[in-house]
Structure formats: C-alpha cells, structure tokens
Design an enzyme around this catalytic site. Structure first.
Site, PDB file in Angstrom:
ATOM      1  N   PHE A  11      31.107  42.525  34.942  1.00 54.91           N
ATOM      2  CA  PHE A  11      30.626  41.147  34.963  1.00 54.91           C
ATOM      3  C   PHE A  11      30.468  40.654  36.416  1.00 54.91           C
ATOM      4  O   PHE A  11      29.349  40.334  36.861  1.00 54.91           O
ATOM      5  CB  PHE A  11      31.603  40.271  34.168  1.00 54.91           C
ATOM      6  CG  PHE A  11      31.500  38.812  34.434  1.00 54.91           C
ATOM      7  CD1 PHE A  11      30.307  38.122  34.240  1.00 54.91           C
ATOM      8  CD2 PHE A  11      32.610  38.099  34.883  1.00 54.91           C
ATOM      9  CE1 PHE A  11      30.221  36.753  34.504  1.00 54.91           C
ATOM     10  CE2 PHE A  11      32.531  36.738  35.140  1.00 54.91           C
ATOM     11  CZ  PHE A  11      31.332  36.069  34.950  1.00 54.91           C
ATOM     12  N   GLY A  36      32.406  48.157  31.711  1.00 48.30           N
ATOM     13  CA  GLY A  36      31.135  47.646  32.220  1.00 48.30           C
ATOM     14  C   GLY A  36      29.944  48.229  31.470  1.00 48.30           C
ATOM     15  O   GLY A  36      30.097  49.084  30.609  1.00 48.30           O
ATOM     16  N   VAL A  57      37.020  55.737  40.013  1.00 50.39           N
ATOM     17  CA  VAL A  57      37.484  55.677  41.407  1.00 50.39           C
ATOM     18  C   VAL A  57      38.973  56.004  41.551  1.00 50.39           C
ATOM     19  O   VAL A  57      39.476  56.084  42.673  1.00 50.39           O
ATOM     20  CB  VAL A  57      37.153  54.322  42.075  1.00 50.39           C
ATOM     21  CG1 VAL A  57      35.662  54.071  42.097  1.00 50.39           C
ATOM     22  CG2 VAL A  57      37.915  53.163  41.425  1.00 50.39           C
ATOM     23  N   TYR A 145      48.718  45.015  34.802  1.00 50.05           N
ATOM     24  CA  TYR A 145      47.643  44.397  35.589  1.00 50.05           C
ATOM     25  C   TYR A 145      48.218  43.673  36.804  1.00 50.05           C
ATOM     26  O   TYR A 145      47.792  43.894  37.933  1.00 50.05           O
ATOM     27  CB  TYR A 145      46.890  43.424  34.689  1.00 50.05           C
ATOM     28  CG  TYR A 145      45.696  42.739  35.316  1.00 50.05           C
ATOM     29  CD1 TYR A 145      44.557  43.466  35.672  1.00 50.05           C
ATOM     30  CD2 TYR A 145      45.693  41.360  35.536  1.00 50.05           C
ATOM     31  CE1 TYR A 145      43.452  42.829  36.229  1.00 50.05           C
ATOM     32  CE2 TYR A 145      44.584  40.725  36.083  1.00 50.05           C
ATOM     33  CZ  TYR A 145      43.471  41.459  36.425  1.00 50.05           C
ATOM     34  OH  TYR A 145      42.374  40.828  36.967  1.00 50.05           O
ATOM     35  N   LYS A 149      47.775  44.792  40.781  1.00 54.06           N
ATOM     36  CA  LYS A 149      47.096  43.966  41.781  1.00 54.06           C
ATOM     37  C   LYS A 149      48.038  43.618  42.939  1.00 54.06           C
ATOM     38  O   LYS A 149      47.610  43.533  44.094  1.00 54.06           O
ATOM     39  CB  LYS A 149      46.554  42.696  41.135  1.00 54.06           C
ATOM     40  CG  LYS A 149      45.409  42.937  40.155  1.00 54.06           C
ATOM     41  CD  LYS A 149      44.131  43.400  40.838  1.00 54.06           C
ATOM     42  CE  LYS A 149      42.967  43.477  39.861  1.00 54.06           C
ATOM     43  NZ  LYS A 149      41.711  43.898  40.499  1.00 54.06           N
ATOM     44  N   TYR A 159      46.996  49.019  55.111  1.00 51.17           N
ATOM     45  CA  TYR A 159      45.853  49.647  55.803  1.00 51.17           C
ATOM     46  C   TYR A 159      45.385  48.766  56.963  1.00 51.17           C
ATOM     47  O   TYR A 159      44.933  49.286  57.978  1.00 51.17           O
ATOM     48  CB  TYR A 159      44.697  49.937  54.829  1.00 51.17           C
ATOM     49  CG  TYR A 159      44.766  51.350  54.302  1.00 51.17           C
ATOM     50  CD1 TYR A 159      45.764  51.728  53.408  1.00 51.17           C
ATOM     51  CD2 TYR A 159      43.860  52.313  54.710  1.00 51.17           C
ATOM     52  CE1 TYR A 159      45.853  53.021  52.944  1.00 51.17           C
ATOM     53  CE2 TYR A 159      43.935  53.615  54.256  1.00 51.17           C
ATOM     54  CZ  TYR A 159      44.931  53.968  53.371  1.00 51.17           C
ATOM     55  OH  TYR A 159      45.023  55.261  52.921  1.00 51.17           O
ATOM     56  N   THR A 175      37.015  33.283  36.064  1.00 50.89           N
ATOM     57  CA  THR A 175      35.588  33.111  36.351  1.00 50.89           C
ATOM     58  C   THR A 175      34.784  33.453  35.103  1.00 50.89           C
ATOM     59  O   THR A 175      35.138  34.390  34.375  1.00 50.89           O
ATOM     60  CB  THR A 175      35.190  34.013  37.538  1.00 50.89           C
ATOM     61  OG1 THR A 175      35.999  33.652  38.663  1.00 50.89           O
ATOM     62  CG2 THR A 175      33.727  33.850  37.896  1.00 50.89           C
TER      63      THR A 175
HETATM   64  P1  NAD Z   1      34.796  43.717  34.009  1.00 48.24           P
HETATM   65  O1  NAD Z   1      35.666  44.420  33.038  1.00 48.24           O
HETATM   66  O2  NAD Z   1      33.528  43.112  33.523  1.00 48.24           O
HETATM   67  O3  NAD Z   1      34.430  44.666  35.228  1.00 48.24           O
HETATM   68  C1  NAD Z   1      35.278  45.673  35.701  1.00 48.24           C
HETATM   69  C2  NAD Z   1      34.429  46.891  35.999  1.00 48.24           C
HETATM   70  O4  NAD Z   1      35.254  47.935  36.556  1.00 48.24           O
HETATM   71  C3  NAD Z   1      33.776  47.488  34.744  1.00 48.24           C
HETATM   72  O5  NAD Z   1      32.398  47.712  34.976  1.00 48.24           O
HETATM   73  C4  NAD Z   1      34.520  48.802  34.527  1.00 48.24           C
HETATM   74  O6  NAD Z   1      33.733  49.766  33.856  1.00 48.24           O
HETATM   75  C5  NAD Z   1      34.888  49.164  35.942  1.00 48.24           C
HETATM   76  N1  NAD Z   1      36.040  50.069  36.067  1.00 48.24           N
HETATM   77  C6  NAD Z   1      37.267  49.920  35.503  1.00 48.24           C
HETATM   78  N2  NAD Z   1      38.060  50.952  35.866  1.00 48.24           N
HETATM   79  C7  NAD Z   1      37.317  51.757  36.664  1.00 48.24           C
HETATM   80  C8  NAD Z   1      37.573  52.963  37.359  1.00 48.24           C
HETATM   81  N3  NAD Z   1      38.767  53.578  37.294  1.00 48.24           N
HETATM   82  N4  NAD Z   1      36.579  53.513  38.104  1.00 48.24           N
HETATM   83  C9  NAD Z   1      35.360  52.922  38.172  1.00 48.24           C
HETATM   84  N5  NAD Z   1      35.062  51.777  37.541  1.00 48.24           N
HETATM   85  C10 NAD Z   1      36.034  51.197  36.801  1.00 48.24           C
HETATM   86  O7  NAD Z   1      35.704  42.598  34.707  1.00 48.24           O
HETATM   87  P2  NAD Z   1      35.329  41.464  35.768  1.00 48.24           P
HETATM   88  O8  NAD Z   1      35.684  40.160  35.185  1.00 48.24           O
HETATM   89  O9  NAD Z   1      33.971  41.680  36.302  1.00 48.24           O
HETATM   90  O10 NAD Z   1      36.398  41.765  36.918  1.00 48.24           O
HETATM   91  C11 NAD Z   1      36.035  42.474  38.097  1.00 48.24           C
HETATM   92  C12 NAD Z   1      37.190  42.469  39.075  1.00 48.24           C
HETATM   93  O11 NAD Z   1      37.532  41.119  39.406  1.00 48.24           O
HETATM   94  C13 NAD Z   1      38.455  43.129  38.524  1.00 48.24           C
HETATM   95  O12 NAD Z   1      39.068  43.847  39.580  1.00 48.24           O
HETATM   96  C14 NAD Z   1      39.321  41.949  38.126  1.00 48.24           C
HETATM   97  O13 NAD Z   1      40.670  42.255  38.204  1.00 48.24           O
HETATM   98  C15 NAD Z   1      38.909  40.902  39.150  1.00 48.24           C
HETATM   99  N6  NAD Z   1      39.130  39.546  38.625  1.00 48.24           N
HETATM  100  C16 NAD Z   1      38.263  38.984  37.745  1.00 48.24           C
HETATM  101  C17 NAD Z   1      38.517  37.713  37.249  1.00 48.24           C
HETATM  102  C18 NAD Z   1      37.581  37.022  36.298  1.00 48.24           C
HETATM  103  O14 NAD Z   1      37.899  35.906  35.859  1.00 48.24           O
HETATM  104  N7  NAD Z   1      36.429  37.566  35.947  1.00 48.24           N
HETATM  105  C19 NAD Z   1      39.674  37.012  37.647  1.00 48.24           C
HETATM  106  C20 NAD Z   1      40.548  37.643  38.530  1.00 48.24           C
HETATM  107  C21 NAD Z   1      40.264  38.906  39.036  1.00 48.24           C
END
Ligand code: NAD
Ligand code: UDP
Length: 316
Positions: A11, A36, A57, A145, A149, A159, A175
């Site tokens: 997202f 994703g 990754v 989780y 983080k 780093y 978000t």
């Molecule tokens: P999402 O699930 O839509 O996106 C996460 C993406 O990471 C997916 O496309 C998934 O396939 C990919 N992924 C997961 N594990 C992986 C791996 N080992 N190797 C490669 N790709 C991998 O979630 P999002 O809401 O887009 O969140 C994205 C990032 O932002 C995350 O790190 C999340 O912790 C952080 N975040 C998001 C929010 C929010 O409200 N959306 C809030 C706090 C933090």
C-alpha cells in the site's frame, strides 16, 4: 537519483514508487508479494528506469547499478497479516533490515526506515512524542511486529553510529487511502468494505479506543520530506495528530457511504492500544510538514476508490 523501495508492491510502497517516479527518480521496487500486489505498481510499470524485483529481503540480495537511497518498507503491517506471519515479521524487521542497511552502506546511500507508532505499544504518555520510550509487551501476540520494529530502529541507529550511514527513522501512524486491500483487516478498509456490502461494521471492544488517521498523500509527502532532509537526529513521528475513537470512525464511514449497515461489537484483541495520537512538533519544525487532508475528505477519496474496485476480484 536511484531509489530502492522494499515493500514496493504494498500500500505505502506503491504510493512512494509513484511519487518518486513522478519526481524523476529511477526506482527499483523489491517485494516478495506476501501481502502486496503488482497492481499497486500499475502507475509506474513501464516508466523509464523503473524495475520490479520479486524477492524476500530477509534473504541476502544485491541490486545492480547505482543506489542513492534505500527505503525499507517491507513488512506485514496489518495486525491479521503479522499475526499470521510471526516469524517472517520478526525476520524482515531484523535480518531484512540489516540486508537493506548493508545495501545502503555499500553504496553510500541515504536510508529511510518505515518504523511505526507501535514502538510506543499501549502508550502511557499522551500524545506520543519521540522522546517517549513506550510500553510494549515483549511476549504478547503483537510483539512480533512491535519488537521487530524496535530492533530495526536499534539496528539502523547502530549503522549510523558505526558506519556513518545517513539513516532516517519515520514512526508512521495509522495511514489509509486508495490502494488498501479491502480484505487487509485494518479498521479503515474493513469498515469501508463492510459498509459498501451492507454488512455490520465490526468494532473490536466498545469502540472507545482512539487512533489518528493520516491520508496517504500527506504521509508520502512527510516521508519523502524526511528522506531528503538533513535531519540527523533520532526517529521522527509522521502522522495526523487529529484523534478519533473507532466508534466515531465507523459512524463517519456509514454516513459517507450512505450505508444502512449496523455496528456489531466483537472482542478486543489482546494488547490493543487504548489511545494513540502523535506529537508532530518535530516534523513541523524540521520539515515544515503537517497533514492537509481532513478525515472526511480522505475517507471520501478512499471510498470512491473502493467503489471503483467493486467486482474486481484481483484487488482482494
Ligand atoms: P502492506 O502490507 O500493504 O505492504 C508491505 C509490503 O511488504 C507488501 O507488499 C509485502 O508483500 C512486502 N513484504 C513483506 N515482507 C517482505 C519480505 N520479507 N521481503 C519483501 N517484501 C516483503 O503494508 P503497508 O501499510 O504498505 O506498510 C508498509 C510499511 O509501512 C511496513 O513496514 C509497515 O510496518 C509500515 N507502517 C505502515 C503503517 C500504515 O498505517 N499503513 C503504519 C505504520 C508503519
Ligand atoms: N478495529 C476494529 N474493527 C476492525 C478492525 C480494527 O474495531 O474491523 C480496531 C482495532 O482493534 C484497533 C483499531 O480499530 O483498536 C485500529 O486497528 P487497525 O488494525 O486499523 O490498526 P492498529 O491496531 O495497528 O492501530
């Protein structure tokens, strides 16, 4: 400038790739497609210098060619997603984070870590400023989780101190926006999908818990503002400081969709934070950033996008 976006098919990753390409950068999106979808990259497919690399990754990887920025967004983010993938979540926050930091170190690239408001756990201080260390249950179900983080923040900071990597840490608060999977499990997509289907909106607990919802366009501007800034201090909250109860959110979604759905109360998940609201004084001062889209307007845009997806199973 060439940027690597892990979690690029997610997202937030999809929105970031689109904005970076729009600003003229070359972008490599790296994603294992666990939560994703390639549909999130439709706007940038075929753009000059854009590449998609399907890869986990948490396993080592290299990217050919120059790397000027690494944005590490790979991680399950929705509670049902990370609860279903506990070990993978811990691995991508730990081993995956180190792999991406190594990529930045080898290339002398700047680095942006997608951290989260969950590092504050169920906060005892309100609103949450970056100076608050949090209240996290280290062995509860959400710990996979939260602690991943927190470890990622510690690793990124090590780093910076040890190798001089230009690390920025964004603590992202809830978000939402177009591009969220309707079945993603988080409150906003659940409520919109339920309201549009005429099903009851599922509120966990009594709905008095609060969250502060940031529209994705605002979030992306804040994140890229941080990435491109000279800020070399610690983590920075990027989120909307307007706090709402979950019951208010559900009622607003019902009103904006014109739905006749009821509300159904369900058990509250373990360790679900009671209150959450960012103090964004640091982002305001250092980046001159603040959200601009109201919750009502952001929900309108999100609902409109959801309506366009109805019947399209590839988006589920
Ligand atoms: P999402 O699930 O839509 O996106 C996460 C993406 O990471 C997916 O496309 C998934 O396939 C990919 N992924 C997961 N594990 C992986 C791996 N080992 N190797 C490669 N790709 C991998 O979630 P999002 O809401 O887009 O969140 C994205 C990032 O932002 C995350 O790190 C999340 O912790 C952080 N975040 C998001 C929010 C929010 O409200 N959306 C809030 C706090 C933090
Ligand atoms: N929530 C809810 N009904 C749902 C999904 C979530 O009441 O269908 C609640 C959840 O328990 C939490 C809040 O809404 O209190 C925000 O949940 P979300 O999963 O969106 O984000 P997070 O808990 O990670 O902040």
């Amino acid at each position: 400038m060439r940027a690597i976006v892990t979690g690029g098919a997610g997202f937030l990753g999809g929105h970031l790739c689109r904005e970076l390409v729009g600003r003229g950068l070359e972008v490599v999106a790296v994603d294992d497609l666990s939560t994703g979808r390639v549909a999130n990259l439709a706007a940038v497919e075929g753009a000059p210098g854009f590449r998609f690399l399907e890869h986990d990754v948490s396993e080592p990887f290299e990217v050919d060619g120059p790397v000027d920025a690494v944005l590490h967004f790979a991680s399950p983010a929705s509670p049902p997603d990370y609860l279903a993938r506990p070990i993978e979540t811990l691995r991508v926050g730990s081993t995956g984070t180190q792999h991406t930091l190594e990529l930045a170190r080898r290339n002398g690239a700047r680095y942006l870590l997608a951290s989260t408001s969950e590092v504050y756990g169920d906060p005892l201080v309100h609103p949450q400023a970056e100076t608050y260390w949090g209240n996290v249950n280290p062995v509860g179900p959400r710990s996979v989780y939260d602690e991943a983080k927190r470890f990622a923040e510690a690793m990124a900071t090590a780093y910076r101190r040890t190798h001089g990597v230009d690390v920025k840490i964004a603590r992202i608060f809830n978000t939402y926006g177009p591009g969220l999977r309707p079945a993603d499990g988080r409150a906003v997509p659940n409520f919109i999908a339920q309201a549009l289907a005429g099903e009851p909106l599922t509120i966990y607990g009594d709905g008095s818990q609060t969250r502060s919802f940031c529209f994705v366009d605002d979030e992306v501007q804040g994140l890229l503002g941080l990435l491109l800034s000279d800020w070399s201090g610690g983590p920075m909250n990027i989120g909307n400081p307007e706090e709402h109860t979950i019951l208010e959110l559900a009622r607003l979604v019902i009103a904006l969709t014109g739905s006749s759905s009821d509300i159904a109360f369900r058990p509250l998940p373990v360790d679900d934070p009671v209150r959450r609201c960012p103090d964004i004084a640091l982002a305001r001062r250092e980046l001159g950033w603040k959200p601009t889209v109201t919750l009502t307007e952001g929900l309108r845009r999100t609902i409109s996008w959801f309506c366009d997806q109805v019947g399209n199973e590839s988006h589920r």
